[in-house]
Motif scaffolding. Structure first.
Motif, PDB file in Angstrom:
ATOM      1  N   ALA A  14       0.825  -1.212   0.000  1.00  4.38           N
ATOM      2  CA  ALA A  14       0.000   0.000   0.000  1.00  4.38           C
ATOM      3  C   ALA A  14       0.857   1.259   0.000  1.00  4.38           C
ATOM      4  N   GLY A  15       0.211   2.378  -0.309  1.00  2.00           N
ATOM      5  CA  GLY A  15       0.837   3.680  -0.126  1.00  2.00           C
ATOM      6  C   GLY A  15       1.933   4.020  -1.101  1.00  2.00           C
ATOM      7  N   MET A  16       1.860   3.505  -2.356  1.00  2.00           N
ATOM      8  CA  MET A  16       2.849   3.859  -3.369  1.00  2.00           C
ATOM      9  C   MET A  16       2.171   4.644  -4.487  1.00  2.00           C
ATOM     10  N   ARG A  17       2.948   5.464  -5.163  1.00  2.38           N
ATOM     11  CA  ARG A  17       2.466   6.235  -6.295  1.00  2.38           C
ATOM     12  C   ARG A  17       3.266   5.850  -7.536  1.00  2.38           C
ATOM     13  N   GLN A  18       2.575   5.707  -8.653  1.00  2.00           N
ATOM     14  CA  GLN A  18       3.264   5.407  -9.896  1.00  2.00           C
ATOM     15  C   GLN A  18       3.779   6.700 -10.516  1.00  2.00           C
TER      16      GLN A  18
END
Length: 314
Positions: A14-18
């Protein structure tokens, strides 16, 4: 409410940005010497944690793996043959705020090696992380950050990836949000306001701040500037060394220097690149609250203002 152990799988994913990747101008010609020269760099798509790893997340990692950080491990006489035996105890560097102005030529006036300081005890053995679970984990050496990233199925970002992400499409801007440090008087990151290291503006955070206390950049990333320095994957090399021989093309996904070239000339220890500045960066000292700023840190060092976030291939 989930317990720390039950959160471990969520923390891995969780909690990642592409970050879509692209071409940008890396470095700065008007900052510190090691940031120059500005050069064009190409980055492939990748994922990045939207905030630094927190005490809550690091606690889940330690519970799942039994990991012991470098700050919790006493140094050995074989590794430090000339050290005072009384100093061969576990601990870490802690910022101690002076009560009056001091010379900025000697960092020893505000840094102190404190026995018993570690990620669970950020100011020393009598302190705790109670109430700080959403603050960035600190007192982590490079190997501790790398071990967490491996456990989470991630990796540490390269310096180029980190800087591209911090800029948030504001290419060549001085700060992550534009060319003014405090546009319209707004305070946009946790850095030192006042006269470092003895006087800080009232109302500011005393040390670290909870992640996401300030607005995200255009990529949805929080705390890329200030709060804590962040480890990257790259060996340290001077910017001019990194740019040498690359004037004919735009390098794709560049990496830092070599292990041998990264060795600190005084201690002989390997160095990796830190990015982002911290809550101790100030206008009168260490103006490294900028995307281009970088710092060479020996891998055996942990302090009360160094943390990290993780990346993953696109």
């Amino acid at each position: 409410m989930k317990g720390i152990g039950a959160q471990a799988e969520d923390i891995r994913t969780a909690g990642m940005r592409q970050i879509t990747g692209g071409v940008f101008w890396m470095g700065a010609d008007d900052g510190y010497p090691e940031e120059a020269p500005v050069r064009r760099v190409s980055i492939n798509p990748f994922w990045l944690d939207e905030a630094p790893v927190t005490n809550r997340e690091f606690a889940a990692f330690v519970m799942a793996t039994g990991h012991v950080t470098l700050a919790e491990t006493a140094p050995t006489a074989s590794d430090f043959p000339h050290a005072d035996p009384a100093m061969l105890r576990a601990g870490s560097l802690v910022f101690i705020q002076p009560r009056q102005p001091v010379s900025l030529d000697d960092a020893g006036r505000w840094w102190q090696f404190v026995f018993g300081a570690d990620w669970r005890h950020p100011e020393g053995p009598e302190s705790t992380i109670e109430g700080l679970m959403d603050h960035p984990v600190v007192h982590v050496a490079w190997a501790d950050a790398e071990a967490y990233a491996r456990w989470a199925g991630k990796r540490l970002p390269t310096e180029a990836e980190w800087e591209f992400a911090a800029r948030g499409n504001l290419d060549r801007a001085t700060y992550a949000w534009g060319d003014a440090l405090a546009p319209a008087g707004r305070y946009l990151a946790n850095y030192w306001r006042g006269e470092f290291p003895w006087r800080r503006q009232q109302g500011d955070f005393r040390r670290t701040s909870p992640v996401r206390s300030f607005a995200a950049n255009s990529f949805g990333l929080f705390d890329m500037i200030g709060n804590v320095w962040e480890w990257t994957a790259d060996w340290y090399a001077d910017g001019r060394v990194l740019a040498a021989g690359r004037s004919c093309c735009i390098p794709a996904n560049p990496r830092g220097g070599s292990r041998q070239a990264s060795l600190d000339p005084e201690s002989g220890f390997e160095r990796r690149v830190l990015k982002g500045g911290s809550h101790l960066c100030a206008e009168n000292y260490c103006r490294r609250y900028r995307p281009a700023a970088r710092y060479a840190q020996t891998v055996d060092t942990s302090t009360s203002h160094i943390g990290f976030r993780c990346a993953r291939d696109g």
